[in-house]
Design a protein around this motif. Structure first.
Motif, short mmCIF file in Angstrom:
data_model
loop_
_atom_site.label_atom_id
_atom_site.label_comp_id
_atom_site.label_asym_id
_atom_site.label_seq_id
_atom_site.Cartn_x
_atom_site.Cartn_y
_atom_site.Cartn_z
N PRO A 30 0.92 -1.21 -0.14
CA PRO A 30 0.06 0.07 -0.03
C PRO A 30 0.94 1.29 -0.21
CG PRO A 30 -0.74 -1.50 1.73
CD PRO A 30 0.56 -2.09 0.87
N VAL A 31 1.96 1.36 0.65
CA VAL A 31 2.82 2.59 0.87
C VAL A 31 3.32 2.87 -0.55
CG1 VAL A 31 4.92 3.49 2.08
CG2 VAL A 31 3.25 2.00 3.06
N VAL A 32 3.80 1.95 -1.14
CA VAL A 32 4.69 1.82 -2.56
C VAL A 32 3.47 2.35 -3.70
CG1 VAL A 32 6.15 0.77 -4.19
CG2 VAL A 32 6.39 0.45 -1.71
N LYS A 33 2.40 1.86 -3.51
CA LYS A 33 1.33 1.94 -4.48
C LYS A 33 1.04 3.47 -4.62
CE LYS A 33 -2.58 -0.57 -4.37
NZ LYS A 33 -3.96 -0.87 -3.93
N SER A 34 1.33 4.30 -3.66
CA SER A 34 0.66 5.81 -3.72
C SER A 34 2.07 6.51 -4.32
CB SER A 34 0.36 6.27 -2.27
OG SER A 34 1.64 6.09 -1.41
N ILE A 35 2.99 6.19 -4.30
CA ILE A 35 3.99 6.81 -5.02
C ILE A 35 3.88 6.62 -6.48
CG2 ILE A 35 6.41 7.26 -5.24
CD1 ILE A 35 6.74 5.74 -2.55
N PRO A 36 3.55 7.72 -7.51
CA PRO A 36 3.38 7.61 -8.78
C PRO A 36 4.49 7.46 -9.54
CG PRO A 36 3.07 9.68 -8.12
CD PRO A 36 3.32 9.04 -6.98
N ILE A 37 5.77 7.59 -9.25
CA ILE A 37 7.03 7.60 -10.11
C ILE A 37 7.59 6.34 -9.74
CG2 ILE A 37 7.23 10.10 -10.55
CD1 ILE A 37 9.37 10.16 -8.34
N LEU A 38 7.45 5.84 -8.83
CA LEU A 38 7.97 4.31 -8.35
C LEU A 38 7.41 3.24 -8.97
CD1 LEU A 38 10.45 3.19 -6.66
CD2 LEU A 38 8.97 2.95 -4.86
N ASN A 39 8.11 2.34 -9.68
CA ASN A 39 7.68 1.13 -10.26
C ASN A 39 8.71 0.13 -9.63
OD1 ASN A 39 5.92 2.09 -12.16
ND2 ASN A 39 7.26 2.56 -13.62
N LEU A 40 8.01 -1.09 -9.01
CA LEU A 40 8.54 -1.96 -8.55
C LEU A 40 7.83 -3.47 -9.19
CD1 LEU A 40 10.13 -3.20 -6.49
CD2 LEU A 40 8.47 -3.05 -4.71
N ALA A 41 8.65 -3.95 -9.73
CA ALA A 41 8.20 -5.40 -10.46
C ALA A 41 9.38 -6.35 -10.45
CB ALA A 41 7.90 -5.13 -12.02
N ILE A 42 8.72 -7.86 -10.53
CA ILE A 42 9.80 -8.81 -10.69
C ILE A 42 9.40 -9.36 -11.89
CG2 ILE A 42 8.04 -10.28 -9.48
CD1 ILE A 42 10.63 -11.50 -7.82
N MET A 43 10.62 -10.11 -12.53
CA MET A 43 10.48 -10.63 -13.79
C MET A 43 11.38 -12.21 -13.60
SD MET A 43 12.35 -10.06 -17.16
CE MET A 43 11.90 -11.07 -18.81
N TYR A 44 10.94 -12.99 -14.32
CA TYR A 44 11.59 -14.28 -14.86
C TYR A 44 11.55 -14.53 -16.12
CZ TYR A 44 12.84 -19.08 -14.67
OH TYR A 44 13.39 -20.38 -15.00
N GLY A 45 12.63 -15.15 -16.77
CA GLY A 45 12.64 -15.47 -18.08
C GLY A 45 13.48 -16.80 -18.26
N TYR A 46 13.18 -17.59 -19.17
CA TYR A 46 13.95 -18.70 -19.45
C TYR A 46 14.13 -18.93 -21.00
CZ TYR A 46 14.71 -23.77 -20.29
OH TYR A 46 15.64 -24.89 -20.75
#
Length: 72
Positions: A30-46
């Motif tokens: 919830p805290v990070v959701k309110s910050i519009p310029i911050l993106n946080l993601a996780i990715m996996y590739g094979y």
């Protein structure tokens, strides 16, 4: 990518297969959701690449006849 044959040999080919997944983590914090310029993601590739060439291995006789001559 499907098998792609190349060259004069019938058994020369290259192929590629892969999969990837990306998920946004901002929706769970919830805290990070309110910050519009911050993106946080996780990715996996094979990725898997297959390459086959019809080159034949050297025979011991051929390798000896074409190798450097250290006796001279």
């Amino acid at each position: 990518m499907p098998k792609i044959k190349y060259g004069a040999e019938k058994n020369n080919y290259v192929s590629l297969w892969g999969v990837g997944v990306k998920h946004d983590l901002k929706q769970w914090i919830p805290v990070v959701k309110s910050i519009p310029i911050l993106n946080l993601a996780i990715m996996y590739g094979y990725t898997n690449v297959n390459f086959h060439s019809g080159l034949k291995p050297l025979t011991p006789e051929f390798a000896e006849s074409t190798g450097p001559d250290y006796d001279s």
